[in-house]
Design a protein around this motif. Structure first.
Motif, PDB file in Angstrom:
ATOM      1  N   UNK A  45      -4.211  -2.988   6.370  1.00 43.10           N
ATOM      2  CA  UNK A  45      -5.652  -3.096   6.583  1.00 43.10           C
ATOM      3  C   UNK A  45      -6.137  -4.472   6.114  1.00 43.10           C
ATOM      4  N   UNK A  46      -7.324  -4.844   6.540  1.00 41.97           N
ATOM      5  CA  UNK A  46      -7.865  -6.158   6.223  1.00 41.97           C
ATOM      6  C   UNK A  46      -7.940  -6.432   4.731  1.00 41.97           C
ATOM      7  N   UNK A  47      -8.158  -5.416   3.914  1.00 38.58           N
ATOM      8  CA  UNK A  47      -8.260  -5.638   2.470  1.00 38.58           C
ATOM      9  C   UNK A  47      -6.895  -5.902   1.831  1.00 38.58           C
ATOM     10  N   UNK A  48      -5.828  -5.840   2.624  1.00 33.08           N
ATOM     11  CA  UNK A  48      -4.489  -6.119   2.095  1.00 33.08           C
ATOM     12  C   UNK A  48      -3.709  -4.879   1.697  1.00 33.08           C
ATOM     13  N   UNK A  49      -4.260  -3.696   1.960  1.00 28.91           N
ATOM     14  CA  UNK A  49      -3.586  -2.447   1.604  1.00 28.91           C
ATOM     15  C   UNK A  49      -2.683  -1.990   2.743  1.00 28.91           C
ATOM     16  N   UNK A  50      -1.446  -1.680   2.396  1.00 29.69           N
ATOM     17  CA  UNK A  50      -0.484  -1.168   3.367  1.00 29.69           C
ATOM     18  C   UNK A  50      -0.472   0.357   3.327  1.00 29.69           C
ATOM     19  N   UNK A  51      -0.224   0.950   4.497  1.00 30.50           N
ATOM     20  CA  UNK A  51      -0.122   2.403   4.614  1.00 30.50           C
ATOM     21  C   UNK A  51       1.127   2.748   5.395  1.00 30.50           C
ATOM     22  N   UNK A  52       1.752   3.864   5.028  1.00 29.57           N
ATOM     23  CA  UNK A  52       2.889   4.356   5.793  1.00 29.57           C
ATOM     24  C   UNK A  52       2.773   5.859   5.961  1.00 29.57           C
ATOM     25  N   UNK A  53       3.348   6.331   7.063  1.00 34.81           N
ATOM     26  CA  UNK A  53       3.298   7.758   7.366  1.00 34.81           C
ATOM     27  C   UNK A  53       4.172   8.547   6.393  1.00 34.81           C
ATOM     28  N   UNK A  54       3.918   9.829   6.349  1.00 36.48           N
ATOM     29  CA  UNK A  54       4.710  10.717   5.507  1.00 36.48           C
ATOM     30  C   UNK A  54       6.187  10.660   5.916  1.00 36.48           C
ATOM     31  N   UNK A  55       6.442  10.583   7.225  1.00 35.46           N
ATOM     32  CA  UNK A  55       7.827  10.504   7.715  1.00 35.46           C
ATOM     33  C   UNK A  55       8.509   9.221   7.241  1.00 35.46           C
ATOM     34  N   UNK A 113     -14.883   8.670  13.953  1.00 29.99           N
ATOM     35  CA  UNK A 113     -15.730   9.821  14.293  1.00 29.99           C
ATOM     36  C   UNK A 113     -15.593  10.987  13.305  1.00 29.99           C
ATOM     37  N   UNK A 114     -14.763  10.810  12.261  1.00 33.94           N
ATOM     38  CA  UNK A 114     -14.605  11.841  11.235  1.00 33.94           C
ATOM     39  C   UNK A 114     -13.407  12.755  11.417  1.00 33.94           C
ATOM     40  N   UNK A 115     -12.741  12.666  12.576  1.00 38.25           N
ATOM     41  CA  UNK A 115     -11.552  13.491  12.800  1.00 38.25           C
ATOM     42  C   UNK A 115     -10.386  12.978  11.964  1.00 38.25           C
ATOM     43  N   UNK A 116      -9.597  13.914  11.447  1.00 40.47           N
ATOM     44  CA  UNK A 116      -8.422  13.556  10.654  1.00 40.47           C
ATOM     45  C   UNK A 116      -7.337  13.027  11.588  1.00 40.47           C
ATOM     46  N   UNK A 117      -6.623  11.989  11.148  1.00 40.46           N
ATOM     47  CA  UNK A 117      -5.535  11.424  11.950  1.00 40.46           C
ATOM     48  C   UNK A 117      -4.425  12.451  12.129  1.00 40.46           C
ATOM     49  N   UNK A 118      -3.669  12.303  13.221  1.00 42.18           N
ATOM     50  CA  UNK A 118      -2.599  13.251  13.533  1.00 42.18           C
ATOM     51  C   UNK A 118      -1.493  13.238  12.484  1.00 42.18           C
ATOM     52  N   UNK A 119      -1.198  12.065  11.953  1.00 34.46           N
ATOM     53  CA  UNK A 119      -0.158  11.934  10.928  1.00 34.46           C
ATOM     54  C   UNK A 119      -0.789  11.837   9.547  1.00 34.46           C
ATOM     55  N   UNK A 120      -0.036  12.230   8.537  1.00 35.07           N
ATOM     56  CA  UNK A 120      -0.453  12.025   7.146  1.00 35.07           C
ATOM     57  C   UNK A 120       0.065  10.665   6.709  1.00 35.07           C
ATOM     58  N   UNK A 121      -0.773   9.936   5.968  1.00 35.04           N
ATOM     59  CA  UNK A 121      -0.416   8.599   5.520  1.00 35.04           C
ATOM     60  C   UNK A 121      -0.504   8.476   4.011  1.00 35.04           C
ATOM     61  N   UNK A 122       0.249   7.507   3.506  1.00 35.16           N
ATOM     62  CA  UNK A 122       0.243   7.157   2.093  1.00 35.16           C
ATOM     63  C   UNK A 122      -0.128   5.701   1.942  1.00 35.16           C
ATOM     64  N   UNK A 123      -0.981   5.418   0.973  1.00 30.71           N
ATOM     65  CA  UNK A 123      -1.219   4.049   0.533  1.00 30.71           C
ATOM     66  C   UNK A 123       0.005   3.678  -0.294  1.00 30.71           C
ATOM     67  N   UNK A 124       0.538   2.479  -0.078  1.00 30.57           N
ATOM     68  CA  UNK A 124       1.686   2.048  -0.879  1.00 30.57           C
ATOM     69  C   UNK A 124       1.305   0.816  -1.683  1.00 30.57           C
ATOM     70  N   UNK A 125       1.851   0.740  -2.888  1.00 28.01           N
ATOM     71  CA  UNK A 125       1.594  -0.413  -3.748  1.00 28.01           C
ATOM     72  C   UNK A 125       2.869  -0.799  -4.470  1.00 28.01           C
TER      73      UNK A 125
END
Length: 194
Positions: free
Chosen positions: A61-71, A94-106
């Motif tokens: 994301x623009x703020x520099x935070x990386x995300x990865x899926x649960x898989x 629109x408020x709908x939850x994404x199809x995949x679950x994600x994790x913020x990684x640091x």
């Protein structure tokens, strides 16, 4: 060992971004390689309205935070890393939850494994001269990298890492991790380096 850059964009999805919120709020701006205390921290991500469907297993994301899926997290967990994973509440605009679950990684620590001698970059001659004479500033950052080579002997055997002292956004990953990701057919893009 061969290394790859884990690209923060998956070409099919194109632009991927969103508004990241840490709760409680961080005391300073977010940056990979900085030491933050994430105990009792929750992360939410509202995707930009241009993002209609998120299929990528890894993005920035623009703020520099990386995300990865649960898989993807399951694959990375099976390899040597020093990451902190925080489950993220990810929703579309629109408020709908994404199809995949994600994790913020640091990763609170970047690894000093950039090979100054084998890599190609802007100002190489002066950088090497300063490094050899012991006057290279500790905060010196290599710029204009054309060929990125990892000094495997300094990589601490990590399969997923961020590299110190070089302007390079994406994490560097081992061939072992790349093979595991390909085996699971995850939607990420790698570029060989070295």
């Amino acid at each position: 060992m061969n290394y790859y850059s884990l690209c923060h964009e998956y070409l099919i999805d194109g632009f991927t971004d969103g508004n990241v919120k840490f709760s409680p709020a961080l005391e300073d701006h977010y940056q990979t390689g900085r030491d933050f205390c994430f105990s009792n921290t929750s992360v939410s991500l509202i995707m930009d309205k241009k993002v209609k469907r998120l299929t990528s297993d890894f993005f920035l994301t623009t703020c520099g935070a990386f995300f990865m899926s649960e898989e993807m997290k399951e694959v990375v967990d099976d390899c040597k890393n020093q990451l902190v994973f925080i489950p993220a509440e990810t929703k579309y605009f629109n408020g709908e939850i994404t199809e995949k679950k994600y994790y913020f990684i640091h990763d609170s620590r970047k690894i000093s494994c950039f090979d100054y001698f084998q890599s190609e970059y802007s100002g190489k001659a002066l950088t090497i001269k300063n490094k050899q004479s012991g006057v290279l500033a500790k905060d010196h950052r290599v710029r204009g990298v054309k060929k990125f080579v990892v000094d495997a002997s300094s990589s601490e055997g990590l399969d997923f890492l961020f590299v110190n002292n070089v302007i390079w956004i994406d994490p560097v990953v081992s061939e072992l991790l790349v093979e595991k990701v390909k085996k699971h057919k995850l939607l990420v893009r790698f570029e060989p380096i070295g």
